[in-house]
Design an enzyme around this catalytic site. Structure first.
Site, PDB file in Angstrom:
ATOM      1  N   ARG A  47       0.825  -1.215   0.000  1.00 54.02           N
ATOM      2  CA  ARG A  47       0.000   0.000   0.000  1.00 54.02           C
ATOM      3  C   ARG A  47       0.856   1.260   0.000  1.00 54.02           C
ATOM      4  O   ARG A  47       0.471   2.278  -0.541  1.00 54.02           O
ATOM      5  CB  ARG A  47      -0.892   0.004   1.239  1.00 54.02           C
ATOM      6  CG  ARG A  47      -2.137  -0.827   1.033  1.00 54.02           C
ATOM      7  CD  ARG A  47      -2.990  -0.817   2.277  1.00 54.02           C
ATOM      8  NE  ARG A  47      -2.522  -1.865   3.171  1.00 54.02           N
ATOM      9  CZ  ARG A  47      -3.305  -2.816   3.666  1.00 54.02           C
ATOM     10  NH1 ARG A  47      -4.568  -2.845   3.382  1.00 54.02           N
ATOM     11  NH2 ARG A  47      -2.821  -3.749   4.456  1.00 54.02           N
ATOM     12  N   LYS A 152       2.400 -18.765   6.615  1.00 54.27           N
ATOM     13  CA  LYS A 152       1.479 -19.172   7.659  1.00 54.27           C
ATOM     14  C   LYS A 152       0.983 -17.928   8.394  1.00 54.27           C
ATOM     15  O   LYS A 152       1.648 -16.904   8.286  1.00 54.27           O
ATOM     16  CB  LYS A 152       2.158 -20.133   8.626  1.00 54.27           C
ATOM     17  CG  LYS A 152       3.322 -19.497   9.395  1.00 54.27           C
ATOM     18  CD  LYS A 152       3.561 -20.205  10.674  1.00 54.27           C
ATOM     19  CE  LYS A 152       3.159 -19.433  11.871  1.00 54.27           C
ATOM     20  NZ  LYS A 152       4.092 -18.442  12.335  1.00 54.27           N
ATOM     21  N   ASP A 181       6.195 -23.343   5.188  1.00 59.29           N
ATOM     22  CA  ASP A 181       6.442 -23.563   6.598  1.00 59.29           C
ATOM     23  C   ASP A 181       7.956 -23.503   6.691  1.00 59.29           C
ATOM     24  O   ASP A 181       8.647 -24.431   6.272  1.00 59.29           O
ATOM     25  CB  ASP A 181       5.926 -24.938   7.036  1.00 59.29           C
ATOM     26  CG  ASP A 181       6.086 -25.121   8.526  1.00 59.29           C
ATOM     27  OD1 ASP A 181       7.204 -24.889   9.017  1.00 59.29           O
ATOM     28  OD2 ASP A 181       5.104 -25.464   9.198  1.00 59.29           O
ATOM     29  N   HIS A 182       8.489 -22.406   7.190  1.00 60.95           N
ATOM     30  CA  HIS A 182       9.933 -22.211   7.020  1.00 60.95           C
ATOM     31  C   HIS A 182      10.754 -23.259   7.767  1.00 60.95           C
ATOM     32  O   HIS A 182      11.920 -23.464   7.456  1.00 60.95           O
ATOM     33  CB  HIS A 182      10.360 -20.777   7.368  1.00 60.95           C
ATOM     34  CG  HIS A 182      10.502 -20.493   8.826  1.00 60.95           C
ATOM     35  ND1 HIS A 182       9.450 -20.144   9.614  1.00 60.95           N
ATOM     36  CD2 HIS A 182      11.586 -20.500   9.636  1.00 60.95           C
ATOM     37  CE1 HIS A 182       9.875 -19.955  10.846  1.00 60.95           C
ATOM     38  NE2 HIS A 182      11.172 -20.162  10.892  1.00 60.95           N
ATOM     39  N   LYS A 186      14.579 -25.655   6.745  1.00 66.52           N
ATOM     40  CA  LYS A 186      15.818 -25.721   7.524  1.00 66.52           C
ATOM     41  C   LYS A 186      16.584 -26.987   7.147  1.00 66.52           C
ATOM     42  O   LYS A 186      16.020 -28.080   7.115  1.00 66.52           O
ATOM     43  CB  LYS A 186      15.501 -25.720   9.026  1.00 66.52           C
ATOM     44  CG  LYS A 186      14.979 -24.370   9.531  1.00 66.52           C
ATOM     45  CD  LYS A 186      14.718 -24.416  11.022  1.00 66.52           C
ATOM     46  CE  LYS A 186      13.944 -23.193  11.504  1.00 66.52           C
ATOM     47  NZ  LYS A 186      14.727 -22.005  11.707  1.00 66.52           N
ATOM     48  N   GLU A 220      12.354 -20.368  22.602  1.00 67.40           N
ATOM     49  CA  GLU A 220      12.899 -19.078  22.170  1.00 67.40           C
ATOM     50  C   GLU A 220      13.161 -18.240  23.399  1.00 67.40           C
ATOM     51  O   GLU A 220      12.363 -18.255  24.348  1.00 67.40           O
ATOM     52  CB  GLU A 220      11.891 -18.352  21.283  1.00 67.40           C
ATOM     53  CG  GLU A 220      11.654 -19.019  19.970  1.00 67.40           C
ATOM     54  CD  GLU A 220      10.707 -18.190  19.114  1.00 67.40           C
ATOM     55  OE1 GLU A 220      11.198 -17.368  18.337  1.00 67.40           O
ATOM     56  OE2 GLU A 220       9.491 -18.369  19.246  1.00 67.40           O
ATOM     57  N   ASP A 239       0.809 -20.423  16.494  1.00 61.13           N
ATOM     58  CA  ASP A 239       2.001 -19.816  15.907  1.00 61.13           C
ATOM     59  C   ASP A 239       3.099 -20.851  15.632  1.00 61.13           C
ATOM     60  O   ASP A 239       3.828 -20.746  14.646  1.00 61.13           O
ATOM     61  CB  ASP A 239       2.530 -18.751  16.887  1.00 61.13           C
ATOM     62  CG  ASP A 239       3.657 -17.926  16.296  1.00 61.13           C
ATOM     63  OD1 ASP A 239       3.481 -17.406  15.181  1.00 61.13           O
ATOM     64  OD2 ASP A 239       4.715 -17.809  16.954  1.00 61.13           O
ATOM     65  N   HIS A 244       4.915 -25.570  12.464  1.00 60.92           N
ATOM     66  CA  HIS A 244       6.322 -25.990  12.532  1.00 60.92           C
ATOM     67  C   HIS A 244       6.518 -27.296  13.309  1.00 60.92           C
ATOM     68  O   HIS A 244       7.164 -28.225  12.840  1.00 60.92           O
ATOM     69  CB  HIS A 244       7.174 -24.914  13.203  1.00 60.92           C
ATOM     70  CG  HIS A 244       7.031 -23.557  12.595  1.00 60.92           C
ATOM     71  ND1 HIS A 244       6.810 -23.365  11.260  1.00 60.92           N
ATOM     72  CD2 HIS A 244       7.092 -22.302  13.133  1.00 60.92           C
ATOM     73  CE1 HIS A 244       6.733 -22.071  10.999  1.00 60.92           C
ATOM     74  NE2 HIS A 244       6.890 -21.404  12.119  1.00 60.92           N
ATOM     75  N   LYS A 344       7.947 -18.772  24.384  1.00 60.95           N
ATOM     76  CA  LYS A 344       8.752 -17.554  24.274  1.00 60.95           C
ATOM     77  C   LYS A 344       9.259 -17.210  25.663  1.00 60.95           C
ATOM     78  O   LYS A 344       8.677 -17.602  26.667  1.00 60.95           O
ATOM     79  CB  LYS A 344       7.894 -16.410  23.744  1.00 60.95           C
ATOM     80  CG  LYS A 344       7.347 -16.700  22.347  1.00 60.95           C
ATOM     81  CD  LYS A 344       7.498 -15.515  21.436  1.00 60.95           C
ATOM     82  CE  LYS A 344       6.965 -15.789  20.049  1.00 60.95           C
ATOM     83  NZ  LYS A 344       7.988 -16.056  19.052  1.00 60.95           N
TER      84      LYS A 344
HETATM   85  C1  BG6 Z   1       7.561 -17.981  13.223  1.00 59.10           C
HETATM   86  C2  BG6 Z   1       6.727 -17.543  14.387  1.00 59.10           C
HETATM   87  O1  BG6 Z   1       6.806 -18.736  12.325  1.00 59.10           O
HETATM   88  O2  BG6 Z   1       8.643 -18.767  13.707  1.00 59.10           O
HETATM   89  C3  BG6 Z   1       7.553 -16.753  15.370  1.00 59.10           C
HETATM   90  O3  BG6 Z   1       5.655 -16.741  13.923  1.00 59.10           O
HETATM   91  C4  BG6 Z   1       8.757 -17.542  15.792  1.00 59.10           C
HETATM   92  O4  BG6 Z   1       6.791 -16.384  16.508  1.00 59.10           O
HETATM   93  C5  BG6 Z   1       9.507 -18.076  14.586  1.00 59.10           C
HETATM   94  O5  BG6 Z   1       9.596 -16.678  16.537  1.00 59.10           O
HETATM   95  C6  BG6 Z   1      10.598 -19.028  15.010  1.00 59.10           C
HETATM   96  O6  BG6 Z   1      11.383 -19.325  13.903  1.00 59.10           O
HETATM   97  P1  BG6 Z   1      12.894 -19.768  14.066  1.00 59.10           P
HETATM   98  O7  BG6 Z   1      13.320 -20.093  12.690  1.00 59.10           O
HETATM   99  O8  BG6 Z   1      13.609 -18.599  14.657  1.00 59.10           O
HETATM  100  O9  BG6 Z   1      12.872 -20.925  14.991  1.00 59.10           O
END
Ligand code: BG6
Length: 506
Positions: A47, A152, A181-182, A186, A220, A239, A244, A344
């Site tokens: 935007r 996601k 889904d990152h 990995k 985390e 989340d 994940h 967290k």
């Molecule tokens: C994200 C979450 O998908 O993954 C975050 O939304 C989280 O809250 C993050 O911090 C963690 O990713 P990684 O790769 O740092 O473990």
């Protein structure tokens, strides 16, 4: 895998954080390695108003902040490939302007119509944007393929995920959809498959006969940072667990695929999701723990509690910690408990899978009978990526005392090899049409089905407590009680792969 020599990469939400921190650095890294198509154009869309030049400047600084790329010399060449277009995402008529801009870029660069649309926007737009793209024919594959990458969360619960699925599949086909889904990008998550299926020694032991339980932790140390607004509508279960952690469970538990074809791997992953034993509403209290971090002091620094974070409601009930015990009902895993937890503001950042093997049938020696000292295989996903096998050894000296020792491998020992970022791998795969590491619709729906009773009970059942835990601790102490076996607790991993069993220094 389809190779491609031309591509327009359109990022929706181009002025956002993900574009700066992950997407553009990943694309640049691929460019430096000559892994992008020859005729490549990046079109940022959001935007905000930017000229091409202003947007290029922004992206240049994003790349400069990203220190991992060696060959910074190619930045000028890359920046020239970037363009920008401002549109109103929810205004269908502005998509004609977007199409015109793409055609203009197409014409001047003489590239055909291969396009990736990356949704790096708030989830509320995941239905709207694809629908509007389709309304101007930008889903049409006559002049080159069109793919959608969706970040996601895919839906907010089962109902919304099903709605989103129907909406997307109205205009797009399943093979055009790439759900990121990152975690699947990995290197160490993919290595779960290689560890399991390239070694003759692990797989024969990988079932209910030899495995006592499986534990997966994703901790985390950071809080919600600037994402309080989003996080407060999500929480740890949506989340991290729904996506994940369940994907990591699937790769840990799946059967060997018949080949490395995407369909073969994704079919096996889906079977795991379909075999998750539903958690009954009345068992939610017994099989899950939720927590929320509260204020604490770490090394003389005051750490805010979750409810004091920016964007979070002062009376919020959103969980920042979730632990779940469950079973996978199939022949391989019948009766083996799986424990997963994430949170967290825990003492350290670590993600690992721990395979706890059963004790020997008859223990000859004086010490080590409790299963906390049984063989463990620790697969460290991050950081200090590696694999650790713990086994008993005779303590030198008189008698037969047994002590646990470690056999370990660290990825960092492969010092000549760089670990690519998850986004780099996933973007590369999506360009080449390889959907193996992307979540398929059915997987996502099964994951929501599995968690629905938990979501429901956490929302409505006042008997399921929300525990406070001081920031910097390992979450609610009561999470240890999930592991019903006497004398057993979670593994308390520290920063270093080997240095386990201790609380981390805070
Ligand atoms: C994200 C979450 O998908 O993954 C975050 O939304 C989280 O809250 C993050 O911090 C963690 O990713 P990684 O790769 O740092 O473990």
């Amino acid at each position: 895998m389809q190779q491609t020599d031309s591509l327009i990469y359109v990022i929706f939400g181009a002025s956002g954080d993900l574009t700066r921190r992950k997407l553009v650095p990943a694309l640049y890294s691929l460019f430096v390695q000559n892994l992008l198509p020859d005729k490549f154009t990046l079109l940022g869309v959001s935007r905000s108003q930017f000229t091409d030049e202003a947007f290029r400047l922004e992206m240049r600084s994003a790349i400069n902040e990203f220190k991992e790329i060696d060959n910074a010399g190619k930045i000028d060449e890359f920046i020239k490939k970037i363009y920008y277009k401002s549109i109103q995402f929810d205004n269908a008529s502005t998509y004609h302007m977007l199409k015109n801009r793409m055609e203009e870029i197409n014409g001047s660069k003489k590239i055909n119509g291969n396009v990736i649309f990356y949704m790096s926007t708030p989830p509320s737009l995941y239905g709207v944007i694809p629908q509007n793209l389709a309304s101007v024919g930008l889903n049409n594959q006559n002049d080159g393929w069109k793919r959608l990458i969706i970040e996601k969360p895919f839906g907010y619960d089962l109902e919304s995920a099903l709605k989103l699925k129907d909406l997307l599949l109205k205009d797009w086909s399943e093979d055009q959809l790439f759900r990121i889904d990152h975690y699947l990008g990995k290197e160490t998550v993919q290595n779960l498959l290689v560890t399991r299926f390239s070694n003759g020694i692990f797989e024969p032991l990988w079932d209910r006969n030899y495995i006592h339980h499986v534990e997966i932790t994703s901790a985390e140390s950071i809080g919600v940072e600037k994402r309080g607004g989003y996080y407060d509508t999500s929480g740890a279960l949506r989340d991290m667990v729904q996506n994940h952690l369940l994907q990591v469970v699937a790769l840990t538990a799946m059967e060997s695929p018949s080949s490395l074809e995407p369909i073969a791997i994704r079919n096996e992953i889906l079977k795991v999701f379909q075999s998750l034993r539903p958690i009954l509403k009345e068992d939610v209290k017994k099989n899950t723990i939720r927590g929320q971090y509260i204020a604490s002091k770490i090394k003389n620094e005051n750490i805010a509690g979750y409810r004091e974070e920016e964007g979070v409601k002062p009376e919020s009930d959103t969980e920042t910690y979730a632990a779940v015990k469950f079973y996978i009902d199939n022949w391989r895993w019948g009766g083996v408990p799986f424990y997963i937890r994430t949170g967290k503001r825990l003492p350290t950042r670590v993600t690992e899978v721990v395979i706890h093997f059963k004790p020997t049938p008859h223990f000859l020696f004086a010490k080590g009978a409790a299963c906390n000292t049984c063989n463990q295989l620790v697969i460290r996903i991050q950081p200090d990526e590696g694999i650790l096998l713990k086994f008993g050894m005779k303590t030198p000296g008189a008698g037969f005392d047994v002590q646990t020792v470690n056999m370990d491998f660290h990825y960092s020992d492969l010092s000549h090899l760089r670990i690519p970022s998850a986004y780099e791998r996933l973007i590369y795969d999506s360009i080449n049409g390889d959907a193996t590491l992307f979540a398929r619709t059915e997987e996502v729906i099964e994951a929501w089905k599995f968690l629905s009773p938990v979501i429901e009970a956490w929302k409505n059942d006042k008997d399921v407590p929300l525990y406070g835990y001081p920031a910097g601790t390992w979450g609610p102490e009561t999470a240890d009680d999930l592991i019903e076996e006497k004398d057993m607790t979670w593994r308390y991993p520290c920063k270093n792969l080997l240095d386990d069993g201790f609380y981390c220094e805070l």
